[in-house]
Scaffold this motif. Structure first.
Motif, PDB file in Angstrom:
ATOM      1  N   PRO A   5       1.071  -1.209   0.125  1.00 50.33           N
ATOM      2  CA  PRO A   5      -0.068  -0.040   0.038  1.00 50.33           C
ATOM      3  C   PRO A   5       0.855   1.282   0.139  1.00 50.33           C
ATOM      4  O   PRO A   5       1.880   1.275   0.616  1.00 50.33           O
ATOM      5  CB  PRO A   5      -0.859  -0.189   1.495  1.00 50.33           C
ATOM      6  CG  PRO A   5      -0.781  -1.539   1.687  1.00 50.33           C
ATOM      7  CD  PRO A   5       0.667  -1.948   1.150  1.00 50.33           C
ATOM      8  N   GLN A   6       0.380   2.352  -0.490  1.00 46.94           N
ATOM      9  CA  GLN A   6       1.322   3.639  -0.641  1.00 46.94           C
ATOM     10  C   GLN A   6       0.885   4.511   0.119  1.00 46.94           C
ATOM     11  O   GLN A   6       1.805   5.463   0.623  1.00 46.94           O
ATOM     12  CB  GLN A   6       1.161   4.390  -2.087  1.00 46.94           C
ATOM     13  CG  GLN A   6       1.580   3.500  -3.298  1.00 46.94           C
ATOM     14  CD  GLN A   6       3.092   3.084  -3.094  1.00 46.94           C
ATOM     15  OE1 GLN A   6       3.827   4.082  -3.149  1.00 46.94           O
ATOM     16  NE2 GLN A   6       3.340   1.972  -3.110  1.00 46.94           N
ATOM     17  N   SER A   7      -0.195   4.097   1.089  1.00 46.64           N
ATOM     18  CA  SER A   7      -0.519   5.188   2.156  1.00 46.64           C
ATOM     19  C   SER A   7      -1.432   4.481   3.426  1.00 46.64           C
ATOM     20  O   SER A   7      -1.838   3.219   2.737  1.00 46.64           O
ATOM     21  CB  SER A   7      -1.109   6.289   1.822  1.00 46.64           C
ATOM     22  OG  SER A   7      -2.467   6.190   1.364  1.00 46.64           O
ATOM     23  N   PHE A   8      -1.424   4.810   4.525  1.00 52.26           N
ATOM     24  CA  PHE A   8      -1.944   4.572   5.404  1.00 52.26           C
ATOM     25  C   PHE A   8      -2.517   5.416   6.314  1.00 52.26           C
ATOM     26  O   PHE A   8      -2.050   6.532   6.211  1.00 52.26           O
ATOM     27  CB  PHE A   8      -1.323   3.347   6.707  1.00 52.26           C
ATOM     28  CG  PHE A   8      -0.722   1.985   6.100  1.00 52.26           C
ATOM     29  CD1 PHE A   8      -1.910   1.020   6.007  1.00 52.26           C
ATOM     30  CD2 PHE A   8       0.373   1.834   5.288  1.00 52.26           C
ATOM     31  CE1 PHE A   8      -1.259  -0.292   5.364  1.00 52.26           C
ATOM     32  CE2 PHE A   8       0.516   0.729   5.043  1.00 52.26           C
ATOM     33  CZ  PHE A   8      -0.328  -0.388   5.028  1.00 52.26           C
ATOM     34  N   GLU A   9      -3.539   5.405   7.163  1.00 54.35           N
ATOM     35  CA  GLU A   9      -4.264   6.306   8.046  1.00 54.35           C
ATOM     36  C   GLU A   9      -3.960   5.799   9.504  1.00 54.35           C
ATOM     37  O   GLU A   9      -4.315   4.777   9.866  1.00 54.35           O
ATOM     38  CB  GLU A   9      -5.441   6.671   7.749  1.00 54.35           C
ATOM     39  CG  GLU A   9      -6.173   7.819   8.724  1.00 54.35           C
ATOM     40  CD  GLU A   9      -7.712   7.862   8.202  1.00 54.35           C
ATOM     41  OE1 GLU A   9      -8.085   9.047   8.191  1.00 54.35           O
ATOM     42  OE2 GLU A   9      -8.437   6.890   8.198  1.00 54.35           O
ATOM     43  N   ILE A  10      -3.110   6.485  10.073  1.00 56.48           N
ATOM     44  CA  ILE A  10      -2.715   6.181  11.385  1.00 56.48           C
ATOM     45  C   ILE A  10      -3.606   7.048  12.647  1.00 56.48           C
ATOM     46  O   ILE A  10      -3.545   8.082  12.352  1.00 56.48           O
ATOM     47  CB  ILE A  10      -1.241   6.251  11.677  1.00 56.48           C
ATOM     48  CG1 ILE A  10      -0.284   5.493  11.010  1.00 56.48           C
ATOM     49  CG2 ILE A  10      -0.861   6.137  13.182  1.00 56.48           C
ATOM     50  CD1 ILE A  10       1.094   5.581  11.036  1.00 56.48           C
ATOM     51  N   TYR A  46      10.787  -2.921   7.737  1.00 57.30           N
ATOM     52  CA  TYR A  46       9.661  -2.802   7.078  1.00 57.30           C
ATOM     53  C   TYR A  46       9.596  -1.482   6.479  1.00 57.30           C
ATOM     54  O   TYR A  46      10.340  -0.567   6.823  1.00 57.30           O
ATOM     55  CB  TYR A  46       8.566  -2.850   8.180  1.00 57.30           C
ATOM     56  CG  TYR A  46       8.521  -4.467   8.882  1.00 57.30           C
ATOM     57  CD1 TYR A  46       7.746  -5.523   8.078  1.00 57.30           C
ATOM     58  CD2 TYR A  46       8.835  -4.559  10.115  1.00 57.30           C
ATOM     59  CE1 TYR A  46       7.640  -6.632   8.682  1.00 57.30           C
ATOM     60  CE2 TYR A  46       8.816  -5.795  10.648  1.00 57.30           C
ATOM     61  CZ  TYR A  46       8.019  -6.711   9.961  1.00 57.30           C
ATOM     62  OH  TYR A  46       8.041  -8.058  10.504  1.00 57.30           O
ATOM     63  N   PRO A  47       8.657  -1.552   5.384  1.00 53.83           N
ATOM     64  CA  PRO A  47       8.577  -0.328   4.589  1.00 53.83           C
ATOM     65  C   PRO A  47       8.440   0.939   5.584  1.00 53.83           C
ATOM     66  O   PRO A  47       7.537   0.902   6.471  1.00 53.83           O
ATOM     67  CB  PRO A  47       7.580  -0.476   3.604  1.00 53.83           C
ATOM     68  CG  PRO A  47       7.587  -2.035   3.558  1.00 53.83           C
ATOM     69  CD  PRO A  47       7.744  -2.368   5.071  1.00 53.83           C
ATOM     70  N   HIS A  48       9.043   2.002   5.077  1.00 52.54           N
ATOM     71  CA  HIS A  48       8.906   3.522   6.066  1.00 52.54           C
ATOM     72  C   HIS A  48       7.696   4.282   5.058  1.00 52.54           C
ATOM     73  O   HIS A  48       7.832   4.390   3.789  1.00 52.54           O
ATOM     74  CB  HIS A  48      10.123   3.827   5.957  1.00 52.54           C
ATOM     75  CG  HIS A  48      10.456   5.181   6.915  1.00 52.54           C
ATOM     76  ND1 HIS A  48      10.495   4.659   8.347  1.00 52.54           N
ATOM     77  CD2 HIS A  48      10.356   6.500   6.779  1.00 52.54           C
ATOM     78  CE1 HIS A  48      10.381   6.153   8.782  1.00 52.54           C
ATOM     79  NE2 HIS A  48      10.267   6.964   7.812  1.00 52.54           N
ATOM     80  N   TYR A  49       7.100   4.882   6.245  1.00 58.38           N
ATOM     81  CA  TYR A  49       5.990   5.799   5.467  1.00 58.38           C
ATOM     82  C   TYR A  49       6.056   7.014   6.527  1.00 58.38           C
ATOM     83  O   TYR A  49       6.477   7.108   7.554  1.00 58.38           O
ATOM     84  CB  TYR A  49       4.639   5.306   6.097  1.00 58.38           C
ATOM     85  CG  TYR A  49       4.200   3.959   5.227  1.00 58.38           C
ATOM     86  CD1 TYR A  49       3.331   3.997   3.958  1.00 58.38           C
ATOM     87  CD2 TYR A  49       4.910   2.863   5.483  1.00 58.38           C
ATOM     88  CE1 TYR A  49       3.141   2.955   3.362  1.00 58.38           C
ATOM     89  CE2 TYR A  49       4.599   1.560   4.956  1.00 58.38           C
ATOM     90  CZ  TYR A  49       3.515   1.849   3.642  1.00 58.38           C
ATOM     91  OH  TYR A  49       3.362   0.675   3.042  1.00 58.38           O
TER      92      TYR A  49
END
Length: 96
Positions: A5-10, A46-49
């Motif tokens: 996924p290219q984005s997440f809502e935290i 893990y991937p960094h966002y």
């Protein structure tokens, strides 16, 4: 292989809230940040966002936050971070 996924809502929510009593976690969140993939791997492996003052290493397979900084610091005591549910799975909000 499924693309990450290219984005997440935290969501940052008070830790003491265990029963949402029909409310979504997003309704109880003290802060919401949409983080975007940086293309880097974080120190956790893990991937960094990054976005809106929040940096996170997220396991996209399990949707787990493996490392987190909020405004350059660790999460304050009494708060917990969680990934917002995917659209259509109880969030009541569109996915980023």
């Amino acid at each position: 292989m499924t693309p990450e996924p290219q984005s997440f809502e935290i969501l940052l929510v008070p830790e003491h809230i265990e029963n949402l009593r029909g409310n979504s976690a997003a309704d109880r969140a003290l802060r919401v940040a949409v983080v975007e993939a940086t293309g880097e791997t974080g120190s956790s492996g893990y991937p960094h966002y990054r976005g809106q003052g929040v940096e996170a290493d997220i396991d996209p397979r399990t949707r787990s936050i493996e490392a987190l900084l909020v405004d350059g610091a660790e999460l304050d005591l009494g708060l917990r971070a969680m990934i917002a549910p995917e659209h259509g799975k109880g969030s009541g909000r569109p996915a980023p």
